[in-house]
Motif scaffolding. Structure first.
Motif: not given
Length: 429
Positions: A23, A55, A58-59, A77, A321, A409
């Motif tokens: 990421t 997505r 990205e966490f 994130p 974001y 998430p």
């Protein structure tokens, strides 16, 4: 199955953990204005699991429990977290040089980005630490006289009610509480609840945009139009609606608004926003003394002394974001996550939902209970048996239950497990 068994067998799934390195590299190379997505409307994108799976990477959520309590705050994130951490190192290295020579320009740039997100002027926006601080600036700053009235509701957030009660105790104002219907038939019913409480002494309405207890979204614009027609100002607590519901602050027509940016904007923890309509600034007193600035300068309200400006680096990345996903797509996804699991229980014999079914009246948040079961016991059952973290709301006169809040998430399999857990609770408790 006990919680420890879920953890042992890997029921939470390794996919819950984001791939931070990938990421970080991808983001550093420059992300387009919107993430790559399939064509279609925001409603269609809400069900595009490939897009939301990307997505989730990205966490980096903890793997030892299922988080369905994103309502407290939404973790940042990885690109946002990294921007904040880099900022901390850089500002620490530049020390007083940054604070004396660079900080102010950076603060104003952040203010501009935040104002653009809200659809208002930078001269109407303060950066605060959270909704509670923002709302206290408004409530304690209003110049009211003994006997003046503020109308609020039976489902407003506790900290805001405490601020109102302090104002009542200190200055002799009158508080008038109204009951907001849990399942309104239409907007007019909600507006009428506030309108019926207004008298010639009413100076302001305190309105919660998205009720934290149940997730119900109130028709704020219609409430504001009604109040303004009667010469009454409107204070909006938008802690859960900002960057969640698809709207601009300018759409609401309110006079004052407070929100937390570490909730649905996914900024670093400890950031909030205060909005004051330009022609209202001059008459509002600050919580902290500032007589050097002009009465109509919004900056007089954000005097706090030295603060961690590295948070602002993360805030600007969080705005980027949010914009890359798109406000409408984000809102539709959060609503979809709600209806994905609540639809199983709308006609259930024992499971009770205190969140309106109408998709226009909710986002991600829902309130659920099991008849005859204390909210604390239900919350403990979900966590101890299924490792599902929720927010029990016990003994509330209107909205007692368990608050369930998925976030960006959240994979659908976590909600499938929630359905299984609630079914079990209804049979076993």
């Amino acid at each position: 199955m006990e919680r420890r068994e879920f953890l042992r067998t890997g029921a939470l799934g390794s996919a819950a953990v984001g791939s931070g390195l990938l990421t970080s590299k991808a983001w550093a190379q420059g992300v387009p204005s919107q993430f790559e997505r399939s064509s279609g409307t925001a409603v269609e994108l809400a069900k595009d699991e490939a897009f939301w799976r990307a997505r989730r990477r990205e966490f980096a959520p903890a793997p030892d429990f299922i988080n369905l309590e994103y309502g407290y705050f939404c973790p940042a994130p990885l690109p946002v977290l990294e921007a904040e951490q880099r900022g901390s190192s850089e500002i620490n290295a530049r020390a007083s040089f940054f604070m004396r020579r660079e900080m102010r320009d950076e603060l104003e740039a952040t203010r501009g980005d935040l104002a653009a997100l809200g659809g208002v002027s930078p001269e109407e926006v303060c950066i605060t630490r959270n909704t509670t601080e923002s709302m206290n600036i408004i409530i304690q700053g209003l110049d009211l006289e003994k006997g003046d009235e503020i109308v609020y509701s039976d489902q407003d957030y506790g900290s805001m009610v405490e601020a109102l009660r302090q104002k009542e105790k200190r200055f002799g104002i009158v508080l008038k509480q109204v009951a907001v219907p849990l399942y309104p038939k239409n907007d007019a019913e909600v507006v009428a609840a506030f309108e019926d409480a207004i008298t010639p002494r009413t100076r302001a309405l305190h309105v919660t945009h998205m009720i934290n207890l149940t997730g119900q979204v109130l028709p704020v614009r219609k409430i504001c139009d009604m109040a303004h027609a009667k010469g009454v100002e409107v204070i909006v607590d938008s802690a859960h609606a900002f960057a969640h519901v698809d709207y601009k602050v300018s759409d609401l027509g309110c006079d004052y608004l407070g929100t937390s940016l570490h909730k649905w904007l996914c900024s670093p923890v400890g950031l909030g926003m205060l909005y004051v309509k330009k022609d209202k600034i001059a008459k509002l007193w600050g919580l902290m003394g500032d007589t050097a600035r002009a009465d109509d300068d919004i900056r007089k309200l954000e005097r706090l002394g030295t603060r961690p400006y590295n948070h602002h680096r993360g805030l600007r990345e969080a705005i980027r974001y949010h914009d890359a996903i798109g406000s409408a797509a984000k809102y539709e996804r959060l609503r979809y996550l709600n209806t994905y699991w609540t639809s199983h229980f709308r006609d259930h014999e024992r499971v009770v939902l205190k969140t309106p079914e109408d998709p226009a009246r909710h986002g991600a948040i829902a309130n659920v209970g099991v008849k005859g079961v204390d909210a604390k016991d239900l919350g403990a059952f979900l966590y101890d048996r299924y490792a599902i973290l929720t927010a029990p709301i016990p003994n509330h006169p209107v909205a007692s239950g368990v608050r369930v809040t998925p976030g960006l998430p959240t994979p659908l399999r976590h909600l499938d497990l929630l359905v299984e857990a609630l079914d079990a609770a209804a049979k076993l408790l």
